[in-house]
Design a protein around this motif. Sequence first.
Motif, PDB file in Angstrom:
ATOM      1  N   MET A  20       0.862  -1.324  -0.020  1.00 50.75           N
ATOM      2  CA  MET A  20      -0.097   0.034  -0.104  1.00 50.75           C
ATOM      3  C   MET A  20       1.016   1.017  -0.119  1.00 50.75           C
ATOM      4  O   MET A  20       1.220   1.915   1.015  1.00 50.75           O
ATOM      5  N   THR A  21       1.566   1.451  -1.290  1.00 52.52           N
ATOM      6  CA  THR A  21       2.392   2.597  -1.408  1.00 52.52           C
ATOM      7  C   THR A  21       2.207   3.848  -0.712  1.00 52.52           C
ATOM      8  O   THR A  21       2.834   4.908  -0.231  1.00 52.52           O
ATOM      9  N   ALA A  22       0.769   4.013  -0.952  1.00 56.07           N
ATOM     10  CA  ALA A  22       0.267   5.514  -0.390  1.00 56.07           C
ATOM     11  C   ALA A  22       0.413   5.680   1.046  1.00 56.07           C
ATOM     12  O   ALA A  22       0.585   6.854   1.683  1.00 56.07           O
ATOM     13  N   PHE A  23       0.502   4.803   1.806  1.00 49.58           N
ATOM     14  CA  PHE A  23       0.633   4.688   3.081  1.00 49.58           C
ATOM     15  C   PHE A  23       1.999   3.972   3.862  1.00 49.58           C
ATOM     16  O   PHE A  23       2.122   3.727   5.006  1.00 49.58           O
ATOM     17  N   SER A  24       3.095   3.747   3.003  1.00 45.78           N
ATOM     18  CA  SER A  24       4.164   3.313   3.369  1.00 45.78           C
ATOM     19  C   SER A  24       5.339   4.379   3.853  1.00 45.78           C
ATOM     20  O   SER A  24       5.179   5.213   3.378  1.00 45.78           O
ATOM     21  N   THR A  25       6.242   3.908   4.830  1.00 44.13           N
ATOM     22  CA  THR A  25       7.171   4.718   5.425  1.00 44.13           C
ATOM     23  C   THR A  25       7.721   5.363   4.291  1.00 44.13           C
ATOM     24  O   THR A  25       8.426   6.290   4.348  1.00 44.13           O
ATOM     25  N   ARG A  26       8.131   4.358   3.109  1.00 42.61           N
ATOM     26  CA  ARG A  26       9.084   4.836   2.101  1.00 42.61           C
ATOM     27  C   ARG A  26       8.420   6.264   1.265  1.00 42.61           C
ATOM     28  O   ARG A  26       9.214   6.949   0.905  1.00 42.61           O
ATOM     29  N   SER A  27       7.093   6.421   1.353  1.00 41.92           N
ATOM     30  CA  SER A  27       6.535   7.596   0.876  1.00 41.92           C
ATOM     31  C   SER A  27       6.585   8.868   1.549  1.00 41.92           C
ATOM     32  O   SER A  27       6.354   9.728   1.238  1.00 41.92           O
ATOM     33  N   THR A  28       6.981   8.436   2.785  1.00 40.55           N
ATOM     34  CA  THR A  28       7.003   9.690   3.926  1.00 40.55           C
ATOM     35  C   THR A  28       8.336   9.862   4.215  1.00 40.55           C
ATOM     36  O   THR A  28       8.621  11.084   4.739  1.00 40.55           O
ATOM     37  N   GLY A  29       9.250   8.930   4.242  1.00 44.27           N
ATOM     38  CA  GLY A  29      10.592   9.172   4.560  1.00 44.27           C
ATOM     39  C   GLY A  29      10.764   9.351   6.042  1.00 44.27           C
ATOM     40  O   GLY A  29      11.797   9.728   6.654  1.00 44.27           O
ATOM     41  N   LYS A  30       9.661   9.003   6.911  1.00 42.12           N
ATOM     42  CA  LYS A  30       9.763   9.188   8.474  1.00 42.12           C
ATOM     43  C   LYS A  30       9.396   7.653   8.856  1.00 42.12           C
ATOM     44  O   LYS A  30       8.732   6.731   8.561  1.00 42.12           O
ATOM     45  N   ALA A  31      10.015   7.473  10.138  1.00 45.66           N
ATOM     46  CA  ALA A  31       9.675   6.084  10.739  1.00 45.66           C
ATOM     47  C   ALA A  31       8.315   5.900  11.182  1.00 45.66           C
ATOM     48  O   ALA A  31       7.450   6.942  11.648  1.00 45.66           O
ATOM     49  N   LEU A  32       7.567   4.889  11.089  1.00 47.59           N
ATOM     50  CA  LEU A  32       5.990   4.500  11.453  1.00 47.59           C
ATOM     51  C   LEU A  32       6.026   4.861  12.786  1.00 47.59           C
ATOM     52  O   LEU A  32       4.770   5.164  13.108  1.00 47.59           O
ATOM     53  N   GLN A  38       2.536   9.420  12.944  1.00 54.18           N
ATOM     54  CA  GLN A  38       1.215   8.794  13.202  1.00 54.18           C
ATOM     55  C   GLN A  38       0.174   9.417  13.001  1.00 54.18           C
ATOM     56  O   GLN A  38      -0.885   9.023  12.283  1.00 54.18           O
ATOM     57  N   GLU A  39       0.055  10.388  13.435  1.00 54.15           N
ATOM     58  CA  GLU A  39      -0.956  11.508  13.774  1.00 54.15           C
ATOM     59  C   GLU A  39      -1.405  11.796  12.446  1.00 54.15           C
ATOM     60  O   GLU A  39      -2.561  12.246  12.042  1.00 54.15           O
ATOM     61  N   GLU A  40      -0.456  12.461  11.763  1.00 53.75           N
ATOM     62  CA  GLU A  40      -0.806  12.894  10.723  1.00 53.75           C
ATOM     63  C   GLU A  40      -1.232  11.901   9.582  1.00 53.75           C
ATOM     64  O   GLU A  40      -2.050  12.099   8.756  1.00 53.75           O
ATOM     65  N   ALA A  41      -0.451  10.887   9.489  1.00 48.38           N
ATOM     66  CA  ALA A  41      -0.959   9.808   8.708  1.00 48.38           C
ATOM     67  C   ALA A  41      -2.623   9.239   8.904  1.00 48.38           C
ATOM     68  O   ALA A  41      -2.958   9.038   8.006  1.00 48.38           O
ATOM     69  N   LEU A  42      -2.819   9.146  10.152  1.00 47.10           N
ATOM     70  CA  LEU A  42      -3.920   8.801  10.346  1.00 47.10           C
ATOM     71  C   LEU A  42      -5.189   9.679   9.979  1.00 47.10           C
ATOM     72  O   LEU A  42      -6.114   9.401   9.418  1.00 47.10           O
ATOM     73  N   ASP A  43      -4.740  11.163  10.049  1.00 51.07           N
ATOM     74  CA  ASP A  43      -5.677  12.148   9.637  1.00 51.07           C
ATOM     75  C   ASP A  43      -5.881  12.203   8.203  1.00 51.07           C
ATOM     76  O   ASP A  43      -6.918  12.368   7.514  1.00 51.07           O
ATOM     77  N   ARG A  44      -4.595  11.778   7.379  1.00 54.59           N
ATOM     78  CA  ARG A  44      -4.807  11.827   6.110  1.00 54.59           C
ATOM     79  C   ARG A  44      -5.523  10.722   5.466  1.00 54.59           C
ATOM     80  O   ARG A  44      -6.199  10.941   4.396  1.00 54.59           O
ATOM     81  N   VAL A  45      -5.511   9.587   6.188  1.00 55.81           N
ATOM     82  CA  VAL A  45      -6.512   8.449   5.654  1.00 55.81           C
ATOM     83  C   VAL A  45      -7.938   8.924   5.572  1.00 55.81           C
ATOM     84  O   VAL A  45      -8.568   8.468   4.922  1.00 55.81           O
ATOM     85  N   ARG A 307     -10.253   5.762  15.696  1.00 52.37           N
ATOM     86  CA  ARG A 307      -8.777   6.384  15.429  1.00 52.37           C
ATOM     87  C   ARG A 307      -8.373   6.554  16.952  1.00 52.37           C
ATOM     88  O   ARG A 307      -6.909   6.165  16.891  1.00 52.37           O
ATOM     89  N   TRP A 308      -8.757   6.514  17.966  1.00 47.09           N
ATOM     90  CA  TRP A 308      -8.391   6.734  19.132  1.00 47.09           C
ATOM     91  C   TRP A 308      -7.768   5.058  19.660  1.00 47.09           C
ATOM     92  O   TRP A 308      -6.620   4.795  20.176  1.00 47.09           O
ATOM     93  N   LEU A 309      -8.803   4.069  19.254  1.00 48.67           N
ATOM     94  CA  LEU A 309      -8.404   2.750  19.462  1.00 48.67           C
ATOM     95  C   LEU A 309      -7.054   2.354  18.997  1.00 48.67           C
ATOM     96  O   LEU A 309      -6.513   1.585  19.598  1.00 48.67           O
ATOM     97  N   ILE A 310      -6.898   2.972  17.761  1.00 48.38           N
ATOM     98  CA  ILE A 310      -5.906   2.330  16.818  1.00 48.38           C
ATOM     99  C   ILE A 310      -4.702   2.974  17.465  1.00 48.38           C
ATOM    100  O   ILE A 310      -3.582   2.415  17.412  1.00 48.38           O
ATOM    101  N   LYS A 311      -4.628   4.518  17.427  1.00 51.28           N
ATOM    102  CA  LYS A 311      -3.469   5.286  17.822  1.00 51.28           C
ATOM    103  C   LYS A 311      -2.888   4.853  19.343  1.00 51.28           C
ATOM    104  O   LYS A 311      -1.693   4.772  19.311  1.00 51.28           O
TER     105      LYS A 311
END
Length: 423
Positions: A20-32, A38-45, A307-311
């Motif tokens: 799922m390249t749209a959500f992979s660490t390679r596409s952001t360059g940051k550690a998961l 994480q919070e930015e990525a969750l909100d982007r979803v 979102r809370w349960l996952i985060k």
Amino acid sequence: MKANRRKFIKRSALAAVAGMTAFSTRSTGKALEALHWQEEALDRVLTEPVLRLEELKDPVWIETVELLRKGDNFICRVRSKSGAEGLSVSNNMQMKHLYPIFVNRIQPFFIGKDARDWEKLLEEVYVYQSNYKLQNLAFWVPLATLEFAVLDLLGKLAGKSMGALLAETIYHPEIAVYQANNYRGKSAEESIDLIEKHVRETEARALKFKVGGRMSHNRDFPPGRTEALIPLVRERFGSEIVIYADSNGSYTPEEAIRIGKLMEEYAYDFYEEPVPFDWYEETREVTKAITIPVAGGEQEPSMHGFRWLIKEDALDIVQPDIFYFGGMVRSMKVAKMAALKGKPCTPHISGSGLGYLYMMHFVSAVANAGPFHEFKGFNNEIPLDSPTSSLSSEGGKVTVPTGPGLGVTLDPEFVAAHRVVTG
């Protein structure tokens, strides 16, 4: 062995997510693991579109939305101005109580709208007539019923299955099933014989059974059943079968942890709803205290709640119910949020209607789907033609129907026997 099972589930989910390249660490360059990321990525979803409708260049104006009824069976029929049609069968156990919400609070909003705007319309109908005040299955079941008819319509026009509308890749053309059982009220000995009978019939390689007494404040039903049954199931089926247990919120945290540790002794594979579903912090407490993966989300009505349960890692496995949570589009956002944290999605599916068929299409598009999915058999009271699937478990797997939309055809005479619900 117990810890390895938990790690294996998480590794499997992460491997699935790698595509799922749209959500992979390679596409952001940051550690998961970075909290801010994480919070930015969750909100982007939550803001990125789900549906893939590139083929539909022209508007799909909704001309009519109808709810049809025969006895306690409900069919939703959507027609476009061009004459295209989509059908769905509701969760009839709930719709027989909720149909006025569909007719008065949902149906009028969608007339004259472009069905291609479905995701935007989901947000707007939530506010329409203050529908957000109804948030829970009272609102989401009727809305999911309409969504499934709209996806059938859009799929037919785009030449895509429901699953292909949700994801570029069909990850699971076949669904490995777990046999779900509910024999509360029977002794451990009676329960195990019935569980074995149904598992053998479907050739399932996984099963789920009920423990506790359902939202019972630590009471068992009958007393002593759970503690006798947990070792008995493992002893009867051996080490190879995957075993899940569902308490339906039966326990306080202390008792849930005690029962969870008993499951650990017998290498169970997940523990569903150990405490009441809306006890978020207590769920997290149980999850952190035991090694068996904790699953939940069947009753969760709120995207922000998921979102809370996952985060917060309150759940290891997410289980949105695609009817109770308002459809496949909302549920896919939950699956993608879970994927970011390396968590599998194993959707719950409520009974009646064609719920299992909708669940299969949804799972086919979920990259981080769990290894097995709920199966109780199909509703043979709804006549339909499925040229690409027997809709039965063969060797523990069910083939997802292919073809546009739902991929099956409801018997026209059966549909014609229903009458329009007017209020």
